[in-house]
Design a protein around this motif. Structure first.
Motif, PDB file in Angstrom:
ATOM      1  N   ALA A  36       1.031  -1.314   0.402  1.00  0.00           N
ATOM      2  CA  ALA A  36      -0.002   0.321  -0.279  1.00  0.00           C
ATOM      3  C   ALA A  36       0.728   1.207  -0.068  1.00  0.00           C
ATOM      4  O   ALA A  36       1.471   1.249   0.044  1.00  0.00           O
ATOM      5  N   VAL A  37       0.277   2.148  -0.494  1.00  0.00           N
ATOM      6  CA  VAL A  37       0.972   3.653  -0.387  1.00  0.00           C
ATOM      7  C   VAL A  37       0.866   4.437   1.146  1.00  0.00           C
ATOM      8  O   VAL A  37      -0.075   4.057   1.800  1.00  0.00           O
ATOM      9  N   ALA A  38       2.958   4.562   1.575  1.00  0.00           N
ATOM     10  CA  ALA A  38       2.161   5.310   2.933  1.00  0.00           C
ATOM     11  C   ALA A  38       2.089   6.503   2.583  1.00  0.00           C
ATOM     12  O   ALA A  38       1.904   6.984   3.315  1.00  0.00           O
ATOM     13  N   GLU A  39       3.046   6.930   1.534  1.00  0.00           N
ATOM     14  CA  GLU A  39       2.992   8.833   0.888  1.00  0.00           C
ATOM     15  C   GLU A  39       3.344   9.016   0.198  1.00  0.00           C
ATOM     16  O   GLU A  39       4.333   7.895  -0.507  1.00  0.00           O
ATOM     17  N   ILE A  50      -1.265   2.959  -9.700  1.00  0.00           N
ATOM     18  CA  ILE A  50      -0.386   2.612 -10.801  1.00  0.00           C
ATOM     19  C   ILE A  50       0.840   2.897 -10.375  1.00  0.00           C
ATOM     20  O   ILE A  50       1.188   1.771 -11.142  1.00  0.00           O
ATOM     21  N   VAL A  51       1.095   3.690  -9.701  1.00  0.00           N
ATOM     22  CA  VAL A  51       2.838   2.852  -8.715  1.00  0.00           C
ATOM     23  C   VAL A  51       3.509   2.153  -8.485  1.00  0.00           C
ATOM     24  O   VAL A  51       3.860   0.868  -8.908  1.00  0.00           O
ATOM     25  N   LYS A  52       1.758   1.343  -7.760  1.00  0.00           N
ATOM     26  CA  LYS A  52       1.667   0.102  -7.397  1.00  0.00           C
ATOM     27  C   LYS A  52       2.007  -0.697  -8.409  1.00  0.00           C
ATOM     28  O   LYS A  52       2.942  -1.808  -8.435  1.00  0.00           O
ATOM     29  N   HIS A  53       1.417  -0.912  -9.646  1.00  0.00           N
ATOM     30  CA  HIS A  53       1.786  -1.879 -10.225  1.00  0.00           C
ATOM     31  C   HIS A  53       3.038  -1.544 -10.639  1.00  0.00           C
ATOM     32  O   HIS A  53       3.425  -3.054 -10.881  1.00  0.00           O
TER      33      HIS A  53
ATOM     34  N   ARG B  55       8.292  -2.784 -20.637  1.00  0.00           N
ATOM     35  CA  ARG B  55       7.645  -1.977 -21.626  1.00  0.00           C
ATOM     36  C   ARG B  55       6.173  -2.337 -20.932  1.00  0.00           C
ATOM     37  O   ARG B  55       5.393  -0.985 -21.598  1.00  0.00           O
ATOM     38  N   GLN B  56       5.345  -3.243 -21.071  1.00  0.00           N
ATOM     39  CA  GLN B  56       4.023  -2.907 -20.462  1.00  0.00           C
ATOM     40  C   GLN B  56       3.730  -2.318 -19.473  1.00  0.00           C
ATOM     41  O   GLN B  56       2.885  -1.668 -19.564  1.00  0.00           O
ATOM     42  N   VAL B  57       4.848  -2.064 -18.867  1.00  0.00           N
ATOM     43  CA  VAL B  57       4.393  -1.031 -17.354  1.00  0.00           C
ATOM     44  C   VAL B  57       4.350   0.208 -17.557  1.00  0.00           C
ATOM     45  O   VAL B  57       3.530   0.818 -17.034  1.00  0.00           O
TER      46      VAL B  57
END
Lengths: 101, 97
Positions: A36-39, A50-53, B55-57
């Motif tokens: 999970a995102v903290a900050e 998306i950044v979790k991705h 590339r996918q990301v």
């Protein structure tokens, strides 16, 4: 776990200010165990997801590639350069920090 | 063209920190390499999957963005992956402290 994270973040507030005052687009600090995102300095919650991705897929596949090539080795830092930005990802034991510049 | 490529490879290989350079084509076969064959093939296979994932990301994160380079810093080396149109280059170097 979250308390440890908050402590770390408070201790490094000056560093965070220095980093964000340079030409960064933003940063995300994520908790590894809860994924999970903290900050974050991003305003868009979609961007956080998306950044979790990024953390989930890319960091773990890079780590497994590195271990595959050499079992004693481990990933310390990851830099993804794209046309628009550069993502700097630093995976630690408990958390992962990503800076977008 | 291939003389230039050879010359560039030689130039990079002569740099003190560079451990190896591998040029891999789209089928995952190393076409030029400065390391031994088994290691190159191993690198080629793993870097191929990694390149696709990256590339996918990047495409997922922003449909207009494009993945241009990947740099992995590990304990012992720094591995750089640079995709081009019909091939991609992997350079392994010792990180300078």
């Amino acid at each position: 776990m979250n308390r440890i994270l908050e402590d770390v973040i408070h201790k490094n507030a000056a560093t965070v200010e220095r980093i964000t005052s340079e030409n960064t687009a933003g940063y995300v600090v994520a908790d590894n165990t809860a994924n999970a995102v903290a900050e974050t300095s991003f305003d868009n919650t979609g961007a956080q997801a998306i950044v979790k991705h990024l953390h989930g897929v890319l960091v773990s596949s890079c780590q497994s590639v590195i271990r595959d090539l050499d079992p004693t080795n481990k990933l310390c830092f990851l830099r993804v350069a794209t046309r628009k930005f550069e993502y700097l990802v630093a995976p630690e034991d408990y958390f992962t920090i990503t800076v977008v510049q | 063209m291939s003389a230039e490529v050879e010359e560039m490879l030689k130039r990079f290989q002569a740099l003190k920190n560079v451990v190896g350079i591998i040029v891999i084509d789209n089928d995952g076969i190393p076409i030029k390499t400065t390391l031994d064959n088994t290691l190159s093939v191993h690198y080629a296979a793993t870097m191929q999957t990694l390149r696709e994932k990256a590339r996918q990301v990047v495409l997922d994160l922003d449909g207009t963005n494009e993945f241009t380079a990947l740099r992995m810093r590990t304990l012992y080396h720094e591995v750089m992956l640079c995709p081009k149109d019909d091939y991609f280059i992997v350079v392994i170097q010792k990180p300078c402290e």
